[in-house]
Design a protein around this motif. Structure first.
Motif, PDB file in Angstrom:
ATOM      1  N   ILE A 181      53.286  57.684  14.343  1.00 58.97           N
ATOM      2  CA  ILE A 181      54.517  58.289  14.873  1.00 58.97           C
ATOM      3  C   ILE A 181      55.525  57.187  14.725  1.00 58.97           C
ATOM      4  O   ILE A 181      55.242  55.919  14.784  1.00 58.97           O
ATOM      5  CB  ILE A 181      54.401  58.660  16.589  1.00 58.97           C
ATOM      6  CG1 ILE A 181      53.802  57.495  17.430  1.00 58.97           C
ATOM      7  CG2 ILE A 181      53.658  59.785  16.528  1.00 58.97           C
ATOM      8  CD1 ILE A 181      53.701  57.631  18.759  1.00 58.97           C
ATOM      9  N   SER A 182      56.915  57.502  14.722  1.00 63.54           N
ATOM     10  CA  SER A 182      57.903  56.441  14.754  1.00 63.54           C
ATOM     11  C   SER A 182      58.475  55.901  16.074  1.00 63.54           C
ATOM     12  O   SER A 182      58.418  56.606  16.896  1.00 63.54           O
ATOM     13  CB  SER A 182      59.323  57.063  14.065  1.00 63.54           C
ATOM     14  OG  SER A 182      59.645  58.048  14.568  1.00 63.54           O
ATOM     15  N   THR A 183      59.021  54.649  16.074  1.00 59.88           N
ATOM     16  CA  THR A 183      59.335  54.076  17.198  1.00 59.88           C
ATOM     17  C   THR A 183      61.044  54.165  17.160  1.00 59.88           C
ATOM     18  O   THR A 183      61.620  54.694  16.031  1.00 59.88           O
ATOM     19  CB  THR A 183      59.146  52.546  17.416  1.00 59.88           C
ATOM     20  OG1 THR A 183      59.472  51.890  16.236  1.00 59.88           O
ATOM     21  CG2 THR A 183      57.490  52.518  17.351  1.00 59.88           C
ATOM     22  N   ARG A 184      61.684  53.965  18.375  1.00 57.67           N
ATOM     23  CA  ARG A 184      63.226  53.919  17.868  1.00 57.67           C
ATOM     24  C   ARG A 184      63.796  52.753  16.898  1.00 57.67           C
ATOM     25  O   ARG A 184      64.725  53.312  16.376  1.00 57.67           O
ATOM     26  CB  ARG A 184      63.811  53.340  19.595  1.00 57.67           C
ATOM     27  CG  ARG A 184      63.635  54.514  20.600  1.00 57.67           C
ATOM     28  CD  ARG A 184      64.412  53.747  21.840  1.00 57.67           C
ATOM     29  NE  ARG A 184      65.618  53.512  21.595  1.00 57.67           N
ATOM     30  CZ  ARG A 184      66.327  52.716  22.197  1.00 57.67           C
ATOM     31  NH1 ARG A 184      65.807  51.912  23.035  1.00 57.67           N
ATOM     32  NH2 ARG A 184      67.792  52.674  21.833  1.00 57.67           N
ATOM     33  N   GLN A 185      63.083  51.786  16.872  1.00 55.79           N
ATOM     34  CA  GLN A 185      63.603  50.965  15.758  1.00 55.79           C
ATOM     35  C   GLN A 185      63.409  51.461  14.466  1.00 55.79           C
ATOM     36  O   GLN A 185      64.329  51.631  13.677  1.00 55.79           O
ATOM     37  CB  GLN A 185      62.529  49.550  15.843  1.00 55.79           C
ATOM     38  CG  GLN A 185      62.937  48.804  17.101  1.00 55.79           C
ATOM     39  CD  GLN A 185      61.804  48.867  17.974  1.00 55.79           C
ATOM     40  OE1 GLN A 185      61.460  50.152  18.394  1.00 55.79           O
ATOM     41  NE2 GLN A 185      61.284  47.980  19.013  1.00 55.79           N
ATOM     42  N   MET A 186      62.260  52.166  14.178  1.00 49.27           N
ATOM     43  CA  MET A 186      62.075  52.985  12.782  1.00 49.27           C
ATOM     44  C   MET A 186      63.015  53.831  12.825  1.00 49.27           C
ATOM     45  O   MET A 186      63.526  54.127  11.558  1.00 49.27           O
ATOM     46  CB  MET A 186      60.763  53.521  12.693  1.00 49.27           C
ATOM     47  CG  MET A 186      59.548  52.304  12.926  1.00 49.27           C
ATOM     48  SD  MET A 186      57.945  53.328  13.103  1.00 49.27           S
ATOM     49  CE  MET A 186      56.815  51.779  13.334  1.00 49.27           C
TER      50      MET A 186
END
Length: 296
Positions: A276-281
């Motif tokens: 899953i992606s993070t906010r930074q990604m």
């Protein structure tokens, strides 16, 4: 008194990065005529020709090169000034892996702008081929990778960035003899282009013999041009590099569309170590989709 607007300066730098007005217009989300008008108006203000044509190709004149140097510095300072008044609370670490085909000036600009806009995010980037990036992801050495995969190998958690085609590339005077092992030019031993070629040719009773390995597309294409063998390349990346480089062109090369099996389409994707992606990604992907994926 001459005045230089930042939009025209930015358009000038993007033309240099993209290798032409058409690609620059797509990157800037403007029409080709709008970008051309900006350049004509800029030439009128300066009373200088910024471009010339050599062998039918639009290139920067001496005055254009001089202004381009100033434009790059002006745009960088402008963006830094804007970012200083728009600091983000986004923080943390982001370890990115990218393939060589996206480590061009366009990506460098994106990463620089991201670091300026989000100074509290520690961003590090590493360049490698897709198989190596996949190993780094699995080992937790990087958080996100921008890679190429065959469409049949897409994961539900992948973030698709664009579809492209790979092609068989050979020298114009290369003679393909299917009665013998096909001399093959590849990026490296684990290249997944090569793995597909071995399977596809094997199904036809053909085989290949690796005659040259080179980790860069420049070296690989030069080997093909010299007639050492035939190779598989990403057509979009090849076109983009030819358009943006003064040293590289497609002379002496041709695409085989008849004898060999048609290669499958590939997808550029962002893949995440945790799935899953993070906010930074997500913020970085927004910048990539805005700036990079709009290019052909």
């Amino acid at each position: 008194m001459i005045t230089l607007d930042i939009d025209s300066m930015r358009a000038l730098t993007v033309i240099a990065e993209c290798g032409g007005v058409t690609r620059a217009a797509k990157r800037l989300n403007l029409s080709q005529s709008a970008v051309s008008h900006k350049m004509k108006r800029l030439e009128g203000r300066l009373n200088r020709n910024l471009f010339t044509r050599i062998d039918g190709k639009l290139v920067f004149s001496a005055d254009g090169e001089k202004l381009l140097d100033y434009a790059r510095r002006l745009v960088r300072l402008h963006d830094e000034a804007c970012a200083s008044f728009h600091q983000s609370d986004l923080a943390g670490e982001l370890r990115l892996g990218i393939t060589e085909d996206v480590s061009a000036p366009g990506m460098a600009h994106i990463l620089s702008s991201f670091s300026t806009s989000f100074p509290n995010v520690s961003l590090t980037s590493r360049v490698a081929h897709t198989p190596e990036l996949m190993r780094w992801l699995q080992a937790g050495e990087i958080d996100m990778a921008l890679i190429e995969v065959f469409e049949s190998d897409l994961l539900a958690t992948d973030h698709a960035l664009g579809r492209q085609q790979i092609v068989w590339l050979q020298a114009e005077d290369f003679v393909l003899d299917t009665a013998r092992p096909i001399p093959f030019v590849t990026y490296h031993r684990d290249c997944f282009y090569k793995a597909w070629a071995e399977r596809a040719l094997g199904e036809l009773g053909l085989s290949l013999c690796v005659v040259f390995e080179c980790p860069s597309i420049e070296g690989m294409v030069n080997a093909v041009r010299s007639g050492l063998g035939i190779g598989l390349v990403n057509l979009g990346v090849l076109d983009q590099r030819h358009a943006g480089s003064r040293r590289t062109d497609s002379r002496g090369l041709k695409v085989d569309n008849s004898v060999l099996p048609a290669p499958p389409a590939i997808q550029h994707v962002a893949r995440f170590s945790s799935g899953i992606s993070t906010r930074q990604m997500e913020k970085l992907l927004e910048a990539i989709e805005t700036e990079l994926v709009t290019q052909p």
